[in-house]
Design a protein around this motif. Structure first.
Motif, PDB file in Angstrom:
ATOM      1  N   ILE A  69     -18.563  10.881  22.627  1.00  0.00           N
ATOM      2  CA  ILE A  69     -16.881  11.141  22.579  1.00  0.00           C
ATOM      3  C   ILE A  69     -15.863  10.799  23.137  1.00  0.00           C
ATOM      4  CG2 ILE A  69     -17.879  13.366  23.944  1.00  0.00           C
ATOM      5  CD1 ILE A  69     -16.121  13.422  20.815  1.00  0.00           C
ATOM      6  N   ILE A  70     -16.063  10.613  24.737  1.00  0.00           N
ATOM      7  CA  ILE A  70     -14.325  10.252  24.792  1.00  0.00           C
ATOM      8  C   ILE A  70     -14.496   8.756  24.705  1.00  0.00           C
ATOM      9  CG2 ILE A  70     -13.323   9.819  27.859  1.00  0.00           C
ATOM     10  CD1 ILE A  70     -14.913  12.064  28.700  1.00  0.00           C
ATOM     11  N   GLU A  71     -15.101   7.738  25.185  1.00  0.00           N
ATOM     12  CA  GLU A  71     -14.675   6.727  24.216  1.00  0.00           C
ATOM     13  C   GLU A  71     -14.214   6.225  22.643  1.00  0.00           C
ATOM     14  OE1 GLU A  71     -14.314   3.847  26.134  1.00  0.00           O
ATOM     15  OE2 GLU A  71     -14.972   5.068  27.646  1.00  0.00           O
ATOM     16  N   ILE A  72     -15.484   7.598  21.983  1.00  0.00           N
ATOM     17  CA  ILE A  72     -14.586   7.983  20.561  1.00  0.00           C
ATOM     18  C   ILE A  72     -13.193   8.170  20.408  1.00  0.00           C
ATOM     19  CG2 ILE A  72     -14.709   9.515  18.554  1.00  0.00           C
ATOM     20  CD1 ILE A  72     -18.525   8.973  19.431  1.00  0.00           C
ATOM     21  N   MET A  73     -13.190   9.266  21.184  1.00  0.00           N
ATOM     22  CA  MET A  73     -11.062   9.672  21.238  1.00  0.00           C
ATOM     23  C   MET A  73     -10.152   8.514  22.127  1.00  0.00           C
ATOM     24  SD  MET A  73     -12.040  13.811  22.882  1.00  0.00           S
ATOM     25  CE  MET A  73     -10.700  13.615  23.707  1.00  0.00           C
ATOM     26  N   LYS A  74     -10.549   7.998  22.880  1.00  0.00           N
ATOM     27  CA  LYS A  74     -10.081   6.840  23.019  1.00  0.00           C
ATOM     28  C   LYS A  74     -10.026   5.730  22.429  1.00  0.00           C
ATOM     29  CE  LYS A  74     -10.864   5.910  28.437  1.00  0.00           C
ATOM     30  NZ  LYS A  74     -11.681   4.994  29.029  1.00  0.00           N
ATOM     31  N   TYR A  75     -11.187   4.834  21.827  1.00  0.00           N
ATOM     32  CA  TYR A  75     -10.983   3.667  21.406  1.00  0.00           C
ATOM     33  C   TYR A  75      -9.331   3.808  19.834  1.00  0.00           C
ATOM     34  CZ  TYR A  75     -11.222  -0.706  19.760  1.00  0.00           C
ATOM     35  OH  TYR A  75     -11.547  -2.193  19.319  1.00  0.00           O
ATOM     36  N   PRO A  76      -9.362   4.080  18.858  1.00  0.00           N
ATOM     37  CA  PRO A  76      -8.486   5.032  18.486  1.00  0.00           C
ATOM     38  C   PRO A  76      -7.341   4.029  18.217  1.00  0.00           C
ATOM     39  CG  PRO A  76     -10.253   5.881  17.714  1.00  0.00           C
ATOM     40  CD  PRO A  76     -10.419   5.570  19.225  1.00  0.00           C
ATOM     41  N   LYS A  77      -6.708   4.938  19.577  1.00  0.00           N
ATOM     42  CA  LYS A  77      -5.476   4.895  20.351  1.00  0.00           C
ATOM     43  C   LYS A  77      -5.913   3.427  21.131  1.00  0.00           C
ATOM     44  CE  LYS A  77      -4.607   8.827  22.655  1.00  0.00           C
ATOM     45  NZ  LYS A  77      -4.020   9.764  23.045  1.00  0.00           N
ATOM     46  N   GLU A  78      -6.473   2.832  21.814  1.00  0.00           N
ATOM     47  CA  GLU A  78      -6.243   1.255  22.526  1.00  0.00           C
ATOM     48  C   GLU A  78      -6.427   0.630  22.006  1.00  0.00           C
ATOM     49  OE1 GLU A  78      -9.345   3.114  25.740  1.00  0.00           O
ATOM     50  OE2 GLU A  78     -10.389   1.791  24.798  1.00  0.00           O
ATOM     51  N   CYS A  79      -6.944   0.913  20.490  1.00  0.00           N
ATOM     52  CA  CYS A  79      -7.141  -0.211  19.382  1.00  0.00           C
ATOM     53  C   CYS A  79      -5.855  -0.857  18.336  1.00  0.00           C
ATOM     54  CB  CYS A  79      -8.404  -0.759  18.016  1.00  0.00           C
ATOM     55  SG  CYS A  79      -8.545   0.545  17.516  1.00  0.00           S
ATOM     56  N   GLY A  80      -4.759   0.159  18.624  1.00  0.00           N
ATOM     57  CA  GLY A  80      -3.866   0.559  17.843  1.00  0.00           C
ATOM     58  C   GLY A  80      -3.578   0.610  16.644  1.00  0.00           C
ATOM     59  N   LEU A  81      -4.795   1.155  16.175  1.00  0.00           N
ATOM     60  CA  LEU A  81      -4.773   2.348  15.732  1.00  0.00           C
ATOM     61  C   LEU A  81      -3.964   3.314  14.862  1.00  0.00           C
ATOM     62  CD1 LEU A  81      -6.818   2.032  12.285  1.00  0.00           C
ATOM     63  CD2 LEU A  81      -8.363   3.917  13.373  1.00  0.00           C
ATOM     64  N   VAL A  82      -4.152   4.674  15.934  1.00  0.00           N
ATOM     65  CA  VAL A  82      -3.001   6.044  15.762  1.00  0.00           C
ATOM     66  C   VAL A  82      -2.649   5.559  16.733  1.00  0.00           C
ATOM     67  CG1 VAL A  82      -5.105   6.922  14.404  1.00  0.00           C
ATOM     68  CG2 VAL A  82      -4.998   6.616  16.813  1.00  0.00           C
ATOM     69  N   TYR A  83      -1.383   6.622  16.904  1.00  0.00           N
ATOM     70  CA  TYR A  83      -0.906   7.290  18.793  1.00  0.00           C
ATOM     71  C   TYR A  83      -1.301   8.292  19.047  1.00  0.00           C
ATOM     72  CZ  TYR A  83       2.732   3.649  15.879  1.00  0.00           C
ATOM     73  OH  TYR A  83       2.588   2.440  15.132  1.00  0.00           O
ATOM     74  N   LYS A  84      -2.196   9.294  18.110  1.00  0.00           N
ATOM     75  CA  LYS A  84      -2.998  10.334  18.506  1.00  0.00           C
ATOM     76  C   LYS A  84      -4.035  10.489  17.944  1.00  0.00           C
ATOM     77  CE  LYS A  84       1.901  12.972  18.977  1.00  0.00           C
ATOM     78  NZ  LYS A  84       2.675  13.738  19.004  1.00  0.00           N
ATOM     79  N   THR A  85      -4.467  11.693  18.931  1.00  0.00           N
ATOM     80  CA  THR A  85      -5.880  11.109  18.827  1.00  0.00           C
ATOM     81  C   THR A  85      -5.751  13.471  19.012  1.00  0.00           C
ATOM     82  OG1 THR A  85      -6.692  10.051  19.485  1.00  0.00           O
ATOM     83  CG2 THR A  85      -7.738  11.875  19.573  1.00  0.00           C
ATOM     84  N   ASN A  86      -6.504  13.612  17.568  1.00  0.00           N
ATOM     85  CA  ASN A  86      -6.944  15.169  17.134  1.00  0.00           C
ATOM     86  C   ASN A  86      -8.322  15.685  17.460  1.00  0.00           C
ATOM     87  OD1 ASN A  86      -6.349  16.850  14.285  1.00  0.00           O
ATOM     88  ND2 ASN A  86      -6.532  17.967  16.373  1.00  0.00           N
ATOM     89  N   LEU A  87      -8.846  16.794  18.167  1.00  0.00           N
ATOM     90  CA  LEU A  87     -10.395  16.852  18.314  1.00  0.00           C
ATOM     91  C   LEU A  87     -10.549  18.348  17.698  1.00  0.00           C
ATOM     92  CD1 LEU A  87     -12.964  16.010  19.891  1.00  0.00           C
ATOM     93  CD2 LEU A  87     -12.490  18.015  20.523  1.00  0.00           C
ATOM     94  N   ILE A  88     -10.934  18.651  16.787  1.00  0.00           N
ATOM     95  CA  ILE A  88     -11.451  19.749  16.195  1.00  0.00           C
ATOM     96  C   ILE A  88     -12.970  20.482  17.267  1.00  0.00           C
ATOM     97  CG2 ILE A  88     -12.013  21.913  14.384  1.00  0.00           C
ATOM     98  CD1 ILE A  88      -9.987  19.324  12.963  1.00  0.00           C
ATOM     99  N   THR A  89     -12.993  21.760  17.873  1.00  0.00           N
ATOM    100  CA  THR A  89     -13.707  22.345  18.314  1.00  0.00           C
ATOM    101  C   THR A  89     -14.339  23.896  18.129  1.00  0.00           C
ATOM    102  OG1 THR A  89     -15.278  21.625  20.934  1.00  0.00           O
ATOM    103  CG2 THR A  89     -12.907  22.029  20.256  1.00  0.00           C
ATOM    104  N   ASN A  90     -15.708  23.795  18.531  1.00  0.00           N
ATOM    105  CA  ASN A  90     -15.811  25.271  18.685  1.00  0.00           C
ATOM    106  C   ASN A  90     -16.157  26.064  19.748  1.00  0.00           C
ATOM    107  OD1 ASN A  90     -18.367  24.780  19.844  1.00  0.00           O
ATOM    108  ND2 ASN A  90     -19.295  24.218  18.152  1.00  0.00           N
ATOM    109  N   CYS A  91     -15.377  24.872  20.863  1.00  0.00           N
ATOM    110  CA  CYS A  91     -15.571  25.863  22.652  1.00  0.00           C
ATOM    111  C   CYS A  91     -16.142  25.628  23.261  1.00  0.00           C
ATOM    112  CB  CYS A  91     -14.634  26.771  22.677  1.00  0.00           C
ATOM    113  SG  CYS A  91     -13.157  26.743  21.314  1.00  0.00           S
ATOM    114  N   LEU A  92     -17.868  25.681  22.364  1.00  0.00           N
ATOM    115  CA  LEU A  92     -18.932  26.081  23.064  1.00  0.00           C
ATOM    116  C   LEU A  92     -19.148  24.743  24.487  1.00  0.00           C
ATOM    117  CD1 LEU A  92     -21.396  27.901  23.093  1.00  0.00           C
ATOM    118  CD2 LEU A  92     -22.165  26.024  22.083  1.00  0.00           C
ATOM    119  N   ASN A  93     -18.382  23.740  24.482  1.00  0.00           N
ATOM    120  CA  ASN A  93     -18.543  22.421  25.755  1.00  0.00           C
ATOM    121  C   ASN A  93     -17.351  22.025  26.233  1.00  0.00           C
ATOM    122  OD1 ASN A  93     -21.373  22.313  24.551  1.00  0.00           O
ATOM    123  ND2 ASN A  93     -20.758  20.306  23.514  1.00  0.00           N
ATOM    124  N   LEU A  94     -16.359  23.211  25.501  1.00  0.00           N
ATOM    125  CA  LEU A  94     -14.761  22.707  26.355  1.00  0.00           C
ATOM    126  C   LEU A  94     -14.608  23.117  28.023  1.00  0.00           C
ATOM    127  CD1 LEU A  94     -12.697  21.897  24.825  1.00  0.00           C
ATOM    128  CD2 LEU A  94     -11.598  24.072  24.719  1.00  0.00           C
TER     129      LEU A  94
END
Length: 289
Positions: A69-94
């Protein structure tokens, strides 16, 4: 190239909670259907040719259960696809997430539900710590009506410290029908549903105009039910003519295949949140078979 504020990705389709009337039917999946990390990177690189975006919205299923999940969160910004990363979670693993997780995150949406045995006091304290540690971080809390009043005090306290938190009441939208609609009714549901224009996303090499198409495709396949052709609801983004296929799909004015057994977001019924126990999870509750 199309301009859009955000696209969604669904790293996994299953979830570590068992919410009745989950719009994605996550409790009914027997496997994660996890995205492949290398495929995901190729997809992000390809999407840069097709879309101009600001945000990637990571949803699911419960996305924090994906091992990468962390690599999935990082790559869209690293490759220039987006400027921000938004994640939706139920908090169980937060609470178990490392600093690298929070560093990669720009916008956090949390869903708060009753009867989950999640210690929300600890969760909110951790979020408060991270909001201080990472000033760029925004947090939006979407809560169940049963816990809404309990956390209004938290919202006031946090806002007094200059942080951004927005606690809202929420409910589940019953989406999955166990009957097949007429073409006329399916078209009406499609025309009124905001998801066809708002929740576009991609998963393992394919673009979907609506996540319900992906979920139905995988769930009907899981149950060896071939009544529908959900392939018509998606586009292989690596095809040479992907741009033309996207235009055709996004300009379509008649129902998607998934609409034929969907109540639609705008026409579906609001239902209170409820956790199901294992022996109450029956596939016949969500499939037209």
């Amino acid at each position: 190239m199309r301009e859009k504020t955000y696209l969604e990705i669904w790293p996994v389709l299953d979830c570590n909670l068992k919410c009745k009337n989950c719009s994605m039917a996550s409790p009914y999946f027997k496997s994660k259907h996890a995205i492949n990390l290398e495929q995901f990177k190729k997809d992000c690189d390809r999407m840069k040719d097709l879309f101009k975006l600001d945000v990637v919205r990571i949803s699911g299923g419960e996305p924090t259960t994906h091992p990468d999940i962390i690599e999935i969160m990082k790559y869209p910004k690293e490759c220039g696809l987006v400027y921000k990363t938004n994640l939706i979670t139920n908090c169980l693993n937060l609470l178990s997430q490392p600093d690298e997780f929070w560093e990669a995150l720009d916008i956090l949406n949390i869903s708060v539900y009753q009867n989950t045995n999640i210690n929300y006091d600890k969760v909110f304290k951790r979020i408060e710590e991270k909001l201080k540690q990472y000033p760029h971080l925004q947090c939006n809390d979407i809560t169940d009506p049963e816990v809404y009043n309990k956390f209004k005090g938290y919202e006031k306290d946090v806002k007094s410290k200059g942080m951004e938190v927005n606690i809202k009441q929420g409910s589940f939208k019953k989406m999955w029908a166990t009957e097949r609609w007429s073409d006329e009714k399916a078209n009406e549901i499609f025309s009124k549903c905001w998801m066809k224009d708002s929740t576009w996303g991609f998963h393992n090499g394919y673009f979907y105009r609506c996540p319900i198409s992906l979920m139905k495709d995988k769930l009907y396949e899981q149950e060896s039910c071939s009544r529908f052709d959900f392939d018509v609801d998606r586009v292989n983004i690596h095809d040479a003519d992907a741009e033309d296929q996207l235009t055709k799909l996004l300009e379509q004015t008649t129902a998607l295949e998934a609409c034929k057994t969907c109540y639609g977001f705008n026409t579906g019924v609001d239902e209170p949140h409820e956790q199901m126990i294992k022996n109450k999870i029956t596939i016949k509750d969500v499939l037209y078979a």
